[in-house]
Design an enzyme around this catalytic site. Structure first.
Site, PDB file in Angstrom:
ATOM      1  N   ASP A 272       0.824  -1.211   0.000  1.00 45.60           N
ATOM      2  CA  ASP A 272       0.000   0.000   0.000  1.00 45.60           C
ATOM      3  C   ASP A 272       0.857   1.260   0.000  1.00 45.60           C
ATOM      4  O   ASP A 272       1.859   1.332   0.710  1.00 45.60           O
ATOM      5  CB  ASP A 272      -0.887  -0.007   1.252  1.00 45.60           C
ATOM      6  N   GLU A 327       1.322  -0.521  -5.072  1.00 48.65           N
ATOM      7  CA  GLU A 327       0.323   0.492  -5.408  1.00 48.65           C
ATOM      8  C   GLU A 327       1.109   1.679  -5.944  1.00 48.65           C
ATOM      9  O   GLU A 327       2.022   2.160  -5.301  1.00 48.65           O
ATOM     10  CB  GLU A 327      -0.445   0.919  -4.156  1.00 48.65           C
TER      11      GLU A 327
HETATM   12  C1  LIG Z   1      -3.539   5.727  -2.679  1.00 44.77           C
HETATM   13  C2  LIG Z   1      -3.761   5.614  -1.232  1.00 44.77           C
HETATM   14  O1  LIG Z   1      -3.998   6.599  -0.599  1.00 44.77           O
HETATM   15  N1  LIG Z   1      -3.653   4.382  -0.696  1.00 44.77           N
HETATM   16  C3  LIG Z   1      -3.769   4.055   0.666  1.00 44.77           C
HETATM   17  C4  LIG Z   1      -2.521   4.464   1.438  1.00 44.77           C
HETATM   18  O2  LIG Z   1      -2.735   4.721   2.722  1.00 44.77           O
HETATM   19  C5  LIG Z   1      -3.862   5.510   2.969  1.00 44.77           C
HETATM   20  C6  LIG Z   1      -3.840   5.931   4.368  1.00 44.77           C
HETATM   21  O3  LIG Z   1      -3.847   4.838   5.219  1.00 44.77           O
HETATM   22  C7  LIG Z   1      -5.081   4.713   2.590  1.00 44.77           C
HETATM   23  O4  LIG Z   1      -6.276   5.346   2.950  1.00 44.77           O
HETATM   24  C8  LIG Z   1      -5.069   4.588   1.155  1.00 44.77           C
HETATM   25  O5  LIG Z   1      -6.098   3.752   0.746  1.00 44.77           O
END
Ligand SMILES: CC(=O)N[C@H]1CO[C@H](CO)[C@@H](O)[C@@H]1O
Ligand SMILES: *[C@@H]1O[C@H](CO)[C@@H](O)[C@H](O)[C@H]1NC(C)=O
Ligand SMILES: *[C@@H]1O[C@H](CO)[C@@H](O)[C@H](O)[C@H]1NC(C)=O
Ligand SMILES: *[C@@H]1O[C@H](CO)[C@@H](O)[C@H](O)[C@H]1NC(C)=O
Ligand SMILES: *[C@@H]1O[C@H](CO)[C@@H](O)[C@H](O)[C@H]1NC(C)=O
Ligand SMILES: *[C@@H]1O[C@H](CO)[C@@H](O)[C@H](O)[C@H]1NC(C)=O
Ligand SMILES: *[C@@H]1O[C@H](CO)[C@@H](O)[C@H](O)[C@H]1NC(C)=O
Length: 605
Positions: A272, A327
């Site tokens: 993530d 991601e």
């Molecule tokens: C793209 C994005 O924001 N992905 C995740 C990364 O972390 C945040 C905060 O925890 C998440 O909300 C997101 O889904």
């Protein structure tokens, strides 16, 4: 008798030719026999060689494609556990619920589940704020539930990926508590800074954040901590302090997390918010809105490599490869390549970011071309239509287009990822401000509709019973009001439903013609995009999609095909109206392929 005579007699007796065929005996007498045998033997060897060679040539001409790693032929299905299936009536989906639906997923034909976080968390960002990476949050069940899920998934040949959230922990993590109290090695587990004195404040000793970096959820990315008398950095909420990924101890901790889940048998991870793993080392520089000091910094690649190498220790041969997906929103092809170079898989969000109602056939073609452009032989592409962070594709593009977009996703080269509900065309759900749960929206009050991710996270629509079969309790977000007509059960019973088309596609794309990187575009005009997928020695497939807003006719006889008719193997009408003018098995004229808007057909040549 001499020894010589004896030997000659035995020789004569043991020569069958001599006994049965007098003529050969004559040849032999002339000493030709040995020569004949020799010739025969040589001819035999040559013949065998020729046959083998021809066979090899044939095999080269009709190659069965190399056996691909499992993750290249699979479909990844993203499950947002909160919203998939509740098993205990508390209104929140859970691991037991997922297990209950494994048969459905197996039937659907997706080979891999990716579970969004179900780890111990205060749930300020619904699990993306992890308090403990190796515990299951009671809201989702127990570790035993996870073990059962794994066992049942394996039994059905399903792979399991779990989320790996290395960009930050929850502020409730014991690591953070130790860090804010400067305890031992934990001191440097997070990003701390003294900040700067406020020269214009009445109290000039008043501390200001060291720079202008903004959090993704509004406001400064720095929060002052009274215990440590310093600021900590958070790319997201103030309850999500960013880990210091440059710290070897932190990296070791994260490896321990990977090990924990690998030992549980997972097939890989989706990392993530990887692009935010590193921050620019000089925290006293302002970004002025450019955001290039906090995103996609090169430091991320060696760490990805380190993690992938670690995963490789658990990749015990063919079929057991472990994967690491990153991601990676908004990356350039150059950054994409850097991820590939370190053996990780950058999620390709091009469809998520660029598909919109004004992106028609030519625009889609360009997205595909750019995505495949410059990929090295061993780099495998992937495509994604939606996720828990964005509006659902049916709402972004219009619900008529769900079928053509599923055809697109499942017939372009590479591994597709389907967000739960896309297989039935689920739409965004409207929530009032007071019904909203997502902090990304709640932080914006009057503007919450623009930022809230709740609409794309409504519960899965299983059937027409209360709460769409999702829960007996009160769902954490209410189900979409369209559930009585839009649900799995309803669609299973209709041959031309979005769900059944998805299932047919999942089968079709297993064919060698689809499991490679070859794609050749056929006719592309304002409304229609068409392309050919092929593998030598196998049938070719022509995919024709009307992504425009009117009925259209297209001629696909020309290159790359050069044939005038073909058999329909899949036909999908607009997802709203259902029926296509083509029927499975029809032999159709390629000179005038007539497609109503939002209609898609696949022909076999
Ligand atoms: C793209 C994005 O924001 N992905 C995740 C990364 O972390 C945040 C905060 O925890 C998440 O909300 C997101 O889904
Ligand atoms: C997470 O929980 C385990 C026990 O389940 C514990 O050993 C570990 O220290 C915890 N980790 C953190 C960061 O609190
Ligand atoms: C946080 O750390 C402090 C100092 O070690 C300790 O007194 C406190 O109990 C800890 N809090 C939690 C919630 O673990
Ligand atoms: C900032 O304030 C601290 C006290 O909080 C003081 O010791 C320090 O000298 C100040 N620094 C500057 C650059 O003014
Ligand atoms: C974590 O952050 C939230 C939101 O700012 C706050 O309410 C909570 O008290 C914090 N928890 C700890 C342990 O600091
Ligand atoms: C990260 O940790 C290292 C220690 O491994 C430390 O030297 C460095 O200053 C830390 N970085 C930040 C931004 O705190
Ligand atoms: C960030 O972008 C600005 C403006 O494009 C540029 O001047 C600066 O050098 C960039 N910084 C980094 C670290 O790449």
């Amino acid at each position: 008798m001499s020894q010589n005579v004896l030997r000659r007699r035995r020789l004569q007796i043991s020569n069958p030719a001599e006994m049965s065929t007098p003529r050969k005996q004559k040849f032999c007498e002339k000493g030709i026999c040995l020569f004949v045998i020799l010739v025969a033997v040589v001819a035999g060897i040559v013949a065998v060689c020729v046959v083998t060679l021809t066979d090899k040539n044939l095999r080269q001409r009709v190659p069965s494609p190399p056996r691909l790693e499992w993750w290249k032929t699979t479909i990844i299905y993203q499950i947002y556990p909160r919203s998939f299936q509740d098993s205990n009536g508390d209104g929140t989906g859970d691991l037991k619920g997922v297990t209950k639906r494994l048969d459905y997923l197996q039937e659907l034909g997706v080979g891999t589940l990716w579970l969004s976080p179900f780890y111990m968390s205060p749930m300020r960002d619904f699990g993306y704020d992890v308090q403990n990476y190796t515990q299951v949050d009671p809201l989702f069940g127990t570790m035993d539930d996870f073990d059962v899920l794994m066992k049942e998934a394996k039994k059905r040949g399903l792979r399991v990926l779990v989320d790996f959230v290395p960009n930050h922990t929850s502020n409730e993590s014991s690591w953070f508590n130790n860090s804010r109290h400067s305890i031992g090695k934990y001191r440097d587990y997070y990003i701390w800074d003294d900040g700067v004195n406020c020269s214009t404040c009445p109290d000039t000793n008043f501390k200001m954040p060291p720079n202008d970096w903004k959090s993704a959820f509004r406001g400064s990315a720095w929060t002052y901590d009274d215990n440590r008398k310093q600021f900590y950095y958070h790319a997201y909420l103030d309850s999500q302090p960013d880990l210091n990924a440059s710290n070897p101890d932190v990296r070791q901790e994260l490896k321990n997390v990977l090990r924990f889940w690998l030992e549980k048998g997972v097939d890989g991870f989706r990392g993530d918010a990887i692009r935010k793993l590193f921050e620019f080392e000089d925290v006293h520089r302002n970004e002025n809105g450019v955001l290039n000091l906090t995103r996609n910094l090169p430091g991320v690649y060696p760490v990805m490599r380190e993690w992938k190498h670690f995963l490789d220790k658990y990749s015990h041969g063919k079929g057991q490869e472990k994967i690491l997906i990153a991601e990676s929103y908004g990356i350039t092809n150059e950054m994409r390549d850097a991820y590939y170079e370190v053996d990780s898989i950058p999620f390709n969000f091009a469809f998520v970011q660029k598909l919109n109602p004004s992106c028609k056939a030519r625009c889609i073609k360009q997205i595909i071309e750019t995505s495949l452009d410059g990929l090295k032989e061993e780099w495998w592409p992937n495509f994604v239509l939606g996720s828990h962070d964005v509006s659902r594709i049916a709402s972004r593009m219009g619900d008529s287009f769900v079928n053509v977009l599923n055809i697109l996703l499942l017939t372009v080269p590479g591994t597709p990822t389907t967000y739960y509900g896309e297989e039935i065309g689920m739409k965004d759900t409207f929530y009032t401000y007071s019904e909203s749960r997502d902090p990304a929206g709640l932080n914006y009050k009057e503007d919450y509709l623009k930022y809230s991710r709740d609409p794309g996270r409504s519960p899965m629509q299983w059937d027409s019973s209360t709460n769409a079969g999702f829960s007996n309790g009160t769902p954490w977000l209410h189900v979409n009001l369209n559930y009585p007509v839009l649900n799995v059960e309803e669609q299973l019973s209709k041959e031309t439903s979005t769900l059944n088309i998805y299932k047919s596609l999942a089968k079709l794309r297993q064919l060698p013609s689809f499991t490679n990187k070859n794609i050749i575009f056929s006719t592309v005009n304002d409304d229609i995009i068409s392309y050919v997928r092929s593998e030598s020695g196998h049938p070719k497939y022509l995919v024709v999609l009307n992504v425009g807003s009117r009925d259209s006719v297209v001629d696909c006889r020309g290159p790359p095909l050069g044939v005038s008719s073909a058999q329909v193997v899949l036909a999908a009408g607009s997802s709203l109206l259902g029926i296509s003018s083509y029927r499975m098995g029809d032999i159709a004229d390629l000179q005038a392929i007539r497609l109503k808007y939002a209609e898609g057909v696949i022909f076999k040549i």
